[in-house]
Motif scaffolding. Structure first.
Motif, mmCIF file in Angstrom:
data_model
loop_
_atom_site.group_PDB
_atom_site.id
_atom_site.type_symbol
_atom_site.label_atom_id
_atom_site.label_comp_id
_atom_site.label_asym_id
_atom_site.label_seq_id
_atom_site.Cartn_x
_atom_site.Cartn_y
_atom_site.Cartn_z
ATOM 1 N N ARG A 80 0.844 -1.209 0.000
ATOM 2 C CA ARG A 80 0.000 0.000 0.000
ATOM 3 C C ARG A 80 0.877 1.258 0.000
ATOM 4 O O ARG A 80 0.620 2.215 -0.743
ATOM 5 N N ARG A 83 2.262 1.773 -3.362
ATOM 6 C CA ARG A 83 1.210 2.274 -4.272
ATOM 7 C C ARG A 83 0.962 3.762 -4.047
ATOM 8 O O ARG A 83 0.789 4.528 -4.994
ATOM 9 N N ALA A 84 0.969 4.153 -2.737
ATOM 10 C CA ALA A 84 0.650 5.547 -2.407
ATOM 11 C C ALA A 84 1.752 6.515 -2.819
ATOM 12 O O ALA A 84 1.475 7.615 -3.278
ATOM 13 N N PHE A 89 -1.859 5.803 -10.957
ATOM 14 C CA PHE A 89 -2.795 4.960 -11.708
ATOM 15 C C PHE A 89 -3.712 5.786 -12.596
ATOM 16 O O PHE A 89 -4.238 6.804 -12.173
ATOM 17 N N GLU A 104 -9.294 19.387 -5.066
ATOM 18 C CA GLU A 104 -9.258 18.509 -3.881
ATOM 19 C C GLU A 104 -8.829 17.084 -4.226
ATOM 20 O O GLU A 104 -8.203 16.405 -3.399
ATOM 21 N N LEU A 107 -5.156 17.306 -4.080
ATOM 22 C CA LEU A 107 -4.686 17.518 -2.698
ATOM 23 C C LEU A 107 -4.778 16.213 -1.897
ATOM 24 O O LEU A 107 -3.904 15.908 -1.087
ATOM 25 N N LEU A 108 -5.849 15.453 -2.163
ATOM 26 C CA LEU A 108 -6.014 14.161 -1.477
ATOM 27 C C LEU A 108 -4.837 13.240 -1.807
ATOM 28 O O LEU A 108 -4.289 12.575 -0.927
ATOM 29 N N MET A 109 -4.443 13.221 -3.073
ATOM 30 C CA MET A 109 -3.348 12.340 -3.492
ATOM 31 C C MET A 109 -2.038 12.741 -2.814
ATOM 32 O O MET A 109 -1.260 11.882 -2.400
ATOM 33 N N ASP A 111 -1.845 14.152 0.033
ATOM 34 C CA ASP A 111 -2.058 13.750 1.417
ATOM 35 C C ASP A 111 -1.771 12.247 1.586
ATOM 36 O O ASP A 111 -1.047 11.824 2.486
ATOM 37 N N VAL A 112 -2.364 11.433 0.696
ATOM 38 C CA VAL A 112 -2.223 9.972 0.774
ATOM 39 C C VAL A 112 -0.762 9.552 0.574
ATOM 40 O O VAL A 112 -0.252 8.661 1.247
ATOM 41 N N GLU A 114 1.731 11.108 1.412
ATOM 42 C CA GLU A 114 2.534 11.675 2.504
ATOM 43 C C GLU A 114 3.696 12.515 1.985
ATOM 44 O O GLU A 114 4.808 12.461 2.529
ATOM 45 N N ARG A 158 -3.967 13.538 -11.199
ATOM 46 C CA ARG A 158 -3.941 12.887 -9.884
ATOM 47 C C ARG A 158 -2.860 11.794 -9.839
ATOM 48 O O ARG A 158 -2.233 11.569 -8.816
ATOM 49 N N MET B 1 -6.407 16.142 4.739
ATOM 50 C CA MET B 1 -7.689 16.646 4.246
ATOM 51 C C MET B 1 -8.840 15.849 4.873
ATOM 52 O O MET B 1 -8.762 14.623 4.979
ATOM 53 N N ALA B 257 -6.973 1.555 -3.643
ATOM 54 C CA ALA B 257 -6.030 1.390 -4.750
ATOM 55 C C ALA B 257 -5.028 2.541 -4.780
ATOM 56 O O ALA B 257 -3.855 2.353 -5.069
ATOM 57 N N LEU B 258 -5.512 3.748 -4.447
ATOM 58 C CA LEU B 258 -4.617 4.913 -4.456
ATOM 59 C C LEU B 258 -3.655 4.899 -3.267
ATOM 60 O O LEU B 258 -2.697 5.668 -3.246
ATOM 61 N N GLY B 259 -3.969 4.041 -2.277
ATOM 62 C CA GLY B 259 -3.060 3.914 -1.142
ATOM 63 C C GLY B 259 -3.615 4.447 0.167
ATOM 64 O O GLY B 259 -2.880 4.572 1.153
ATOM 65 N N VAL B 260 -4.927 4.748 0.205
ATOM 66 C CA VAL B 260 -5.533 5.217 1.465
ATOM 67 C C VAL B 260 -5.618 4.032 2.433
ATOM 68 O O VAL B 260 -6.001 2.933 2.044
ATOM 69 N N ARG B 264 -8.025 4.836 7.873
ATOM 70 C CA ARG B 264 -8.510 6.181 7.530
ATOM 71 C C ARG B 264 -9.955 6.127 7.020
ATOM 72 O O ARG B 264 -10.741 7.036 7.279
#
Lengths: 224, 344
Positions: A80, A83-84, A89, A104, A107-109, A111-112, A114, A158, B1, B257-260, B264
């Motif tokens: 994971r 992947r993050a 993808f 957003e 921004l989320l990406m 955030d994920v 890190e 993204r 976020m 899939a994106l890594g969350v 969370r």
């Protein structure tokens, strides 16, 4: 320089008592900063190899090496994290989060993944990336108000905002018309070369092949 | 976020519907709880307002205080040994006011004690509800089994027994009306363990309340309704969050899939659950307190802020469990499956 190696990967699906081997010892090496296209008929195993490479499912046998590290030996959380932070993808459907604006989504990406950035820096990075894919004028829009091509541009933005080393694209132009498909592929190629990203892409559209540096044809779970 | 908040903001209608249901169920529970407490006060405020202690009645009375007769010698020896002990008797009856209108009351008499009103011969102290029925201090009340009259000496607040207002009378007058010399009960205040007194059976306050047949049956039914409502709300939480989660399976898969992290995604669900529940409960608590103020005079309704807070905490716990159980499916979501299902 090779960055990603798929070594003798096999995949078997079990349906009741019937075992079906969909990948039969696949060997692929990806070079840094190049686009490799996987082509083949439906059921040839091209999407399965892409999802195994992207860490979205496990191989039944063989090794998947990313920067020399064997991903098949890693646990779910280690995969994971890769992947993050290291992968991006682009799917056949854009798969945007319906309640987030374009800005957003990116921004989320960040955030994920890190990515260590201050809020201001994050916003600047988002703006820069949106400009790169030419969708900055729609940064406050929700996915429901975007066209198919716009959605795919956002999905690409993204996928690259966190500067991944690998980009996995599964039929990224399948839901687009011919003109938009070419636009998206031009964009992917430009970004791959500018940002030095290694791309593995599945496509069944022959018109997209000129955009790839290497073409791998698959048939019945094998590279031909 | 804070993606949980972003979702609430974008899908306001969905969350308002869920919040309204939580509000309605919790408000209904608060009202039923208020009625339950009100009826409980109406039925046994006389006993419930006493400090913790032990009630004693005759061991042969079959746990029915009406049948209890405590021997005078036993009574005087207990009262002598226990300084704060008090002998009491309670009987249902009626009095006629100056317009000859009959009022049902519970006659209560006791030996000298700070816990019960001290009244002289021919005097009566009444529960204040009778004041609302036109009886005033100085009025003379009669009873067909009593030779004289009772002069109203004063009123006390919230002294009810078996849904009837209490009338404190003198022991001598009580003995004349009911033709008895013995008292029914002895009450010894204090939290110490009960003493064994030969021939008497002891009860805690709670045990004694349960010997009053109407009280236990009434409370059992009302408590059952309250707990059913609490259980139903728990199920509602689980069902609603399950439905919301089922709708979002694709989204959870893509985020994974994106890594969350799965944690969370759980955090997102808990944030939404707590946010909706706290707002719904705050409205519910406020409205139930308004209802307490505007409830009709004669309506047995008692809802303290402590009770509403206790019930609110139970609702939050139940909601959390319901949402978490329904959210277990998040753990099972396969990113690949979500990707293959198409647009979220």
């Amino acid at each position: 320089m090779s960055i990603f190696t798929i070594d003798e990967v096999k995949k078997t699906f079990t349906n009741g008592e019937v075992e079906e081997q969909v990948l039969n010892g696949i060997n692929i090496t990806l070079q840094e900063g190049e686009i490799t296209a996987l082509v083949g008929a439906s059921g040839s195993g091209k999407s399965t190899i892409l999802t195994i490479a992207a860490g979205l499912q496990r191989a039944s046998d063989g090794k998947v090496l990313f920067q020399g590290k064997n991903m098949t030996d890693m646990n779910q959380d280690q995969i994971r994290k890769i992947r993050a932070s290291e992968f991006g993808f682009v799917f056949q459907s854009s798969h945007l989060v319906p309640f987030l604006t374009v800005e957003e989504q990116l921004l989320l990406m960040l955030d994920v993944s890190e990515t260590k950035m201050r809020k201001r820096e994050q916003r600047d990075e988002v703006e820069k990336t949106l400009k790169l894919v030419d969708i900055d004028h729609r940064k406050d829009a929700y996915p429901s108000s975007l066209s198919g091509g716009e959605k795919q541009r956002v999905a690409i933005a993204r996928a690259i905002i966190h500067k991944p080393k690998m980009l996995f694209a599964d039929e990224p132009t399948a839901s687009l018309d011919s003109k938009r498909s070419k636009d998206v592929m031009t964009l992917i190629r430009e970004l791959t070369k500018t940002l030095h990203i290694t791309t593995l892409m599945v496509t069944h559209d022959e018109e997209m092949l000129p955009y790839a540096d290497h073409i791998i044809t698959m048939k019945d779970g094998m590279v031909v | 976020m804070n993606i949980a908040w972003k979702e609430i903001k974008k899908n306001r209608a969905k969350f308002v519907i869920l919040g309204s249901i939580i509000f309605l169920v919790s408000f209904l529970t608060f009202i039923i709880s208020g009625l339950s407490n009100g009826l409980s006060q109406d039925n046994a405020a006389l006993i419930k307002d006493l400090p913790d202690g032990q009630f004693y009645m005759n061991a042969e009375a079959n746990e029915t205080y009406n049948l209890s007769r405590i021997d005078e010698s036993v009574q005087s020896s207990v009262l002598k040994e226990q300084k704060d002990a008090v002998a009491i008797s309670i009987q249902m009856g009626f009095v006629n006011d100056m317009d000859d209108k009959q009022h049902s009351i519970a006659f209560v008499t006791s030996t000298d004690s700070i816990l019960f009103e001290s009244v002289g011969k021919g005097e009566v102290v009444l529960d204040r509800s009778l004041q609302d029925k036109g009886i005033k201090v100085g009025d003379s009340l009669t009873n067909n089994q009593f030779s004289g009259g009772f002069t109203v000496k004063g009123f006390v607040d919230q002294k009810k027994y078996s849904h009837a207002p209490v009338a404190y009378i003198n022991i001598e007058n009580y003995k004349e009306i009911y033709r008895v010399n013995e008292m029914q009960l002895i009450f010894v205040p204090g939290k110490e363990k009960s003493q064994v007194i030969t021939g008497l059976q002891s009860f805690t306050n709670k045990e004694f309340l349960n010997t009053i047949p109407s009280y236990s049956a009434e409370q059992m039914s009302l408590n059952m309704i309250i707990w059913f409502l609490v259980a139903i709300s728990g199920m509602l939480f689980a069902i609603f969050f399950y439905m919301m989660n089922v709708q979002k399976i694709g989204l959870y898969g893509i985020l994974k899939a994106l890594g969350v992290k799965t944690s969370r995604l759980f955090g997102m669900m808990w944030y939404q659950m707590i946010f909706i529940t706290v707002i719904a409960l705050a409205l519910s608590v406020a409205l139930s307190q308004v209802f307490t103020m505007i409830a009709p005079e004669g309506m047995p309704f008692s809802l303290t802020i402590e009770t509403t807070f206790q019930l609110s905490i139970i609702f939050l716990i139940i909601g959390f469990i319901g949402a978490t159980l329904s959210g277990l499916q998040i753990k099972k979501v396969e990113p690949l499956q979500a990707i293959q299902q198409g647009e979220v």
